[in-house]
Design an enzyme around this catalytic site. Structure first.
Site, PDB file in Angstrom:
ATOM      1  CG  ASP A   1       1.265  -1.674  -5.479  1.00  0.00           C
ATOM      2  OD1 ASP A   1       2.276  -2.332  -5.187  1.00  0.00           O
ATOM      3  OD2 ASP A   1       0.173  -1.781  -4.890  1.00  0.00           O
TER       4      ASP A   1
ATOM      5  CG  ASP B   1      -1.828   2.574  -8.324  1.00  0.00           C
ATOM      6  OD1 ASP B   1      -2.336   1.490  -8.018  1.00  0.00           O
ATOM      7  OD2 ASP B   1      -1.156   3.266  -7.529  1.00  0.00           O
TER       8      ASP B   1
END
Length: 218
Positions: A143, A145
């Site tokens: 991901d 962040d």
């Protein structure tokens, strides 16, 4: 890079130790921790207010299982980089070997719109760690962040822009909003109609308004 004389380390900041062996000598460190490697590897500031006058930090290894939390003295820090530093410096542009990773592609795609929208933002998590040092802990499924600093409630235009960027980015984007009282997930707030789990220095609290500490419930 933030000046240590003017800035108190905040959650998600990255710090390097002047003398790792001395700074961490009180702790029984896990076997995967390499003190010599910590001369060039940052620690991540975390939320934990149990020790007054000390800074809570986390050490990370090569896997998710390799995490260790401890505290250091402010004087042990020789360098500090904030998530906002990484964003302002466009740190990913000097790491062409990372350009094909979805998280970095997403970062490159949304950086300018975030700035144009007047949003105070920075890079955290695996992407921030990787951009701050020579160790790459990103992979194709990582991901992206981000942190958004908001001393006051985000205006509707900011919420709309952040939601659209999350929706259209070429990787999953996890945005944490940092208020003066703690941090919360933007996606949780958008999905839940307002109520969020606010991460504070003294543990998580369920809040209807993360900018007003009084209504919070443990």
């Amino acid at each position: 890079m933030a000046s240590l004389n003017l800035y108190s380390p905040a959650p998600h900041d990255l710090v390097w130790l002047d003398d790792p062996a001395s700074a961490l000598e009180r702790d029984a460190l896990p076997a995967w921790v390499s003190l010599p490697a910590l001369r060039d590897t940052p620690l991540v500031v975390r939320r934990d207010g149990r020790r007054q006058g000390e800074i809570p930090v986390g050490l990370r290894g090569l896997t998710r299982a390799e995490r260790f939390g401890t505290w250091i003295a402010p004087a042990a820090i020789r360098r500090l980089v904030t998530p906002m530093d990484l964003a302002a410096q466009r740190a990913w542009r000097v790491r062409p070997e990372l350009a094909a990773l979805p998280a970095i592609r997403a970062l490159a795609a949304i950086a300018d719109p975030l700035d144009a929208g007047g949003i105070r933002w920075g890079v955290t998590g695996s992407a921030g760690f990787t951009l701050a040092c020579a160790r790459n802990v990103l992979h194709a499924g990582s991901d992206l962040d981000l942190i958004v600093r908001a001393d006051r409630p985000l205006p509707p235009g900011h919420l709309y822009l952040l939601g659209e960027l999350q929706r259209t980015a070429p990787a999953r984007v996890d945005i944490q909003v940092a208020t003066p009282y703690g941090g919360f997930s933007l996606l949780e707030r958008l999905r839940g109609g307002g109520r969020v789990l606010l991460k504070t220095d003294h543990g998580p609290r369920l809040c209807d308004d993360p900018w007003q500490p009084a209504p919070c419930r443990s």
